[in-house]
Write a protein that holds these residues in place. Sequence first.
Motif, PDB file in Angstrom:
ATOM      1  N   ILE A  42      48.783  47.130  27.779  1.00 24.24           N
ATOM      2  CA  ILE A  42      47.317  47.004  26.898  1.00 24.24           C
ATOM      3  C   ILE A  42      46.551  47.215  26.602  1.00 24.24           C
ATOM      4  CG2 ILE A  42      46.042  44.873  27.769  1.00 24.24           C
ATOM      5  CD1 ILE A  42      47.083  43.673  29.602  1.00 24.24           C
ATOM      6  N   TYR A  43      45.710  46.848  25.970  1.00 25.31           N
ATOM      7  CA  TYR A  43      44.751  47.673  25.480  1.00 25.31           C
ATOM      8  C   TYR A  43      43.187  46.999  26.002  1.00 25.31           C
ATOM      9  CZ  TYR A  43      48.724  50.386  22.527  1.00 25.31           C
ATOM     10  OH  TYR A  43      49.081  50.806  22.302  1.00 25.31           O
ATOM     11  N   GLU A  44      42.275  48.086  26.232  1.00 27.90           N
ATOM     12  CA  GLU A  44      40.905  46.884  26.798  1.00 27.90           C
ATOM     13  C   GLU A  44      40.156  48.158  26.607  1.00 27.90           C
ATOM     14  OE1 GLU A  44      39.594  44.115  28.906  1.00 27.90           O
ATOM     15  OE2 GLU A  44      37.991  45.468  28.177  1.00 27.90           O
ATOM     16  N   LYS A  45      38.988  46.998  25.614  1.00 30.00           N
ATOM     17  CA  LYS A  45      37.881  47.531  24.787  1.00 30.00           C
ATOM     18  C   LYS A  45      37.437  48.555  25.363  1.00 30.00           C
ATOM     19  CE  LYS A  45      38.716  45.159  20.726  1.00 30.00           C
ATOM     20  NZ  LYS A  45      38.426  44.126  20.619  1.00 30.00           N
ATOM     21  N   ARG A  46      36.378  47.439  26.585  1.00 29.95           N
ATOM     22  CA  ARG A  46      35.246  47.742  27.662  1.00 29.95           C
ATOM     23  C   ARG A  46      35.551  48.865  28.496  1.00 29.95           C
ATOM     24  NH1 ARG A  46      34.563  41.978  29.911  1.00 29.95           N
ATOM     25  NH2 ARG A  46      36.818  42.876  30.100  1.00 29.95           N
ATOM     26  N   ARG A  47      35.002  50.257  28.555  1.00 35.21           N
ATOM     27  CA  ARG A  47      35.645  51.196  29.253  1.00 35.21           C
ATOM     28  C   ARG A  47      35.291  51.048  31.144  1.00 35.21           C
ATOM     29  NH1 ARG A  47      35.853  56.878  28.712  1.00 35.21           N
ATOM     30  NH2 ARG A  47      36.899  56.835  31.302  1.00 35.21           N
ATOM     31  N   GLY A  48      36.130  51.463  31.742  1.00 36.53           N
ATOM     32  CA  GLY A  48      36.129  51.558  33.029  1.00 36.53           C
ATOM     33  C   GLY A  48      37.693  51.312  34.156  1.00 36.53           C
ATOM     34  N   TYR A  49      37.404  51.793  34.836  1.00 38.98           N
ATOM     35  CA  TYR A  49      38.613  51.402  35.887  1.00 38.98           C
ATOM     36  C   TYR A  49      38.542  49.851  36.539  1.00 38.98           C
ATOM     37  CZ  TYR A  49      40.773  51.363  40.702  1.00 38.98           C
ATOM     38  OH  TYR A  49      42.070  51.452  41.865  1.00 38.98           O
ATOM     39  N   GLY A  50      37.574  49.502  36.649  1.00 38.51           N
ATOM     40  CA  GLY A  50      37.951  47.841  36.895  1.00 38.51           C
ATOM     41  C   GLY A  50      37.755  47.131  36.289  1.00 38.51           C
ATOM     42  N   VAL A  51      37.375  47.176  35.272  1.00 44.92           N
ATOM     43  CA  VAL A  51      37.459  45.874  33.598  1.00 44.92           C
ATOM     44  C   VAL A  51      38.671  46.560  33.697  1.00 44.92           C
ATOM     45  CG1 VAL A  51      36.569  45.684  31.139  1.00 44.92           C
ATOM     46  CG2 VAL A  51      34.642  46.992  32.882  1.00 44.92           C
ATOM     47  N   SER A  52      39.658  47.560  33.719  1.00 43.34           N
ATOM     48  CA  SER A  52      41.080  47.451  32.955  1.00 43.34           C
ATOM     49  C   SER A  52      42.047  46.651  33.940  1.00 43.34           C
ATOM     50  CB  SER A  52      41.115  48.657  33.077  1.00 43.34           C
ATOM     51  OG  SER A  52      40.664  49.771  31.826  1.00 43.34           O
ATOM     52  N   LEU A  53      41.042  46.485  35.499  1.00 45.84           N
ATOM     53  CA  LEU A  53      41.825  46.503  36.616  1.00 45.84           C
ATOM     54  C   LEU A  53      41.648  44.870  37.003  1.00 45.84           C
ATOM     55  CD1 LEU A  53      41.928  48.085  39.862  1.00 45.84           C
ATOM     56  CD2 LEU A  53      43.219  47.414  38.096  1.00 45.84           C
ATOM     57  N   LYS A  54      40.795  44.861  36.128  1.00 46.18           N
ATOM     58  CA  LYS A  54      40.817  43.461  36.187  1.00 46.18           C
ATOM     59  C   LYS A  54      41.990  42.147  35.014  1.00 46.18           C
ATOM     60  CE  LYS A  54      37.671  39.806  36.594  1.00 46.18           C
ATOM     61  NZ  LYS A  54      35.605  38.806  37.133  1.00 46.18           N
ATOM     62  N   THR A  55      41.345  42.611  33.625  1.00 50.08           N
ATOM     63  CA  THR A  55      42.467  42.159  32.561  1.00 50.08           C
ATOM     64  C   THR A  55      43.681  42.616  32.818  1.00 50.08           C
ATOM     65  OG1 THR A  55      40.203  43.563  31.414  1.00 50.08           O
ATOM     66  CG2 THR A  55      42.773  43.121  30.217  1.00 50.08           C
ATOM     67  N   GLY A  56      43.697  44.129  33.181  1.00 50.34           N
ATOM     68  CA  GLY A  56      45.491  43.490  33.821  1.00 50.34           C
ATOM     69  C   GLY A  56      46.019  42.488  34.814  1.00 50.34           C
ATOM     70  N   ILE A  57      45.121  42.616  35.931  1.00 53.10           N
ATOM     71  CA  ILE A  57      45.655  41.332  37.018  1.00 53.10           C
ATOM     72  C   ILE A  57      45.839  40.249  36.074  1.00 53.10           C
ATOM     73  CG2 ILE A  57      44.822  40.224  38.950  1.00 53.10           C
ATOM     74  CD1 ILE A  57      44.407  43.495  40.139  1.00 53.10           C
ATOM     75  N   LEU A  58      44.161  39.763  35.198  1.00 48.23           N
ATOM     76  CA  LEU A  58      44.514  38.193  34.431  1.00 48.23           C
ATOM     77  C   LEU A  58      45.527  37.718  33.596  1.00 48.23           C
ATOM     78  CD1 LEU A  58      40.301  38.246  34.117  1.00 48.23           C
ATOM     79  CD2 LEU A  58      42.068  36.578  36.183  1.00 48.23           C
ATOM     80  N   THR A  59      46.587  39.281  33.166  1.00 44.22           N
ATOM     81  CA  THR A  59      47.513  38.845  32.117  1.00 44.22           C
ATOM     82  C   THR A  59      48.465  38.705  32.669  1.00 44.22           C
ATOM     83  OG1 THR A  59      45.717  40.814  30.859  1.00 44.22           O
ATOM     84  CG2 THR A  59      48.196  40.140  30.174  1.00 44.22           C
TER      85      THR A  59
END
Length: 236
Positions: A57-74
């Motif tokens: 998954i590509y997350e545009k917003r930079r950051g460890y937390g933002v990325s993890l949250k997107t991953g968990i929600l997906t």
Amino acid sequence: MFKGNKISLVIPAFNEQECIGTLLPGIPGFVDEVIVVDNGSTDKTAEISKLNGASVIYEKRRGYGVSLKTGILTAQGDIIICLDADGSYPLTVIEDFLKLLTDNEYDFISGQRINLNINNAMPLINRIGNKIISCLINLFFGIHLKDSQSGMWALKREIFNKIAPASPGMGFSQEIKIRAWLNPDIACYETNIPYDRRLGGRSKFNRIQDSVTILYDVFYILKEHYGLLQYKKNNL
Ligand SMILES: Nc1nc2c(ncn2[C@@H]2O[C@H](COP(=O)(O)OP(=O)(O)OP(=O)(O)O)[C@@H](O)[C@H]2O)c(=O)[nH]1
Ligand SMILES: [Mg+2]
């Protein structure tokens, strides 16, 4: 599948081409879905992940937390496990985490690395910083965490909305634990795990910048927590 539960693994990765290709083949067969959340890596992290069977998954917003949250929600799993892409967390303990969640009816398991710091993987300065922040968190929130900064945990997907962490950066890992531990409806447990040096590449943890953010996040959650307690008291 593990005891009838679909299992997802979520891995935040930023420029981890030296590690991810060694990590992914070692993932146990009962893991149904592996999601690597890439954040604009400029190396071959995404290509290598795909070649090794992960969904990227590509997350545009930079950051460890933002990325993890997107991953968990997906993630589609009934149980979601998170760990780093650098190979410092052991894949062998995933099964232990799943047993704790399924046999003992815990909802959230966090790995604590303090007792098993292999090859001095966590340098003394980081250990001291972790200890100070963990003590502050325990004091402020009245909980008991040995390793507030650990990046390996597992949770039942249905409880994620009750936790709703929002820290965009490295503060995410402490926030998810603080909110889980504070919630009386969530059964939490911290278990020992070995922690080793990263397989290669460079650390993304910026000791000064990330420590400031982590402390800021602690006070932010604290302010909200006491505001809520005050609100409940006034409205009794
Ligand atoms: N997607 C994404 N992943 C990140 C970001 N920052 C760090 N990561 C990943 O989060 C994990 C933790 O980062 P690390 O650099 O290993 O931080 P650390 O474990 O504190 O540092 P080391 O002990 O040196 O490994 C790794 O898998 C990184 O690739 C980010 O901004 N976006
Ligand atoms: Mg690491």
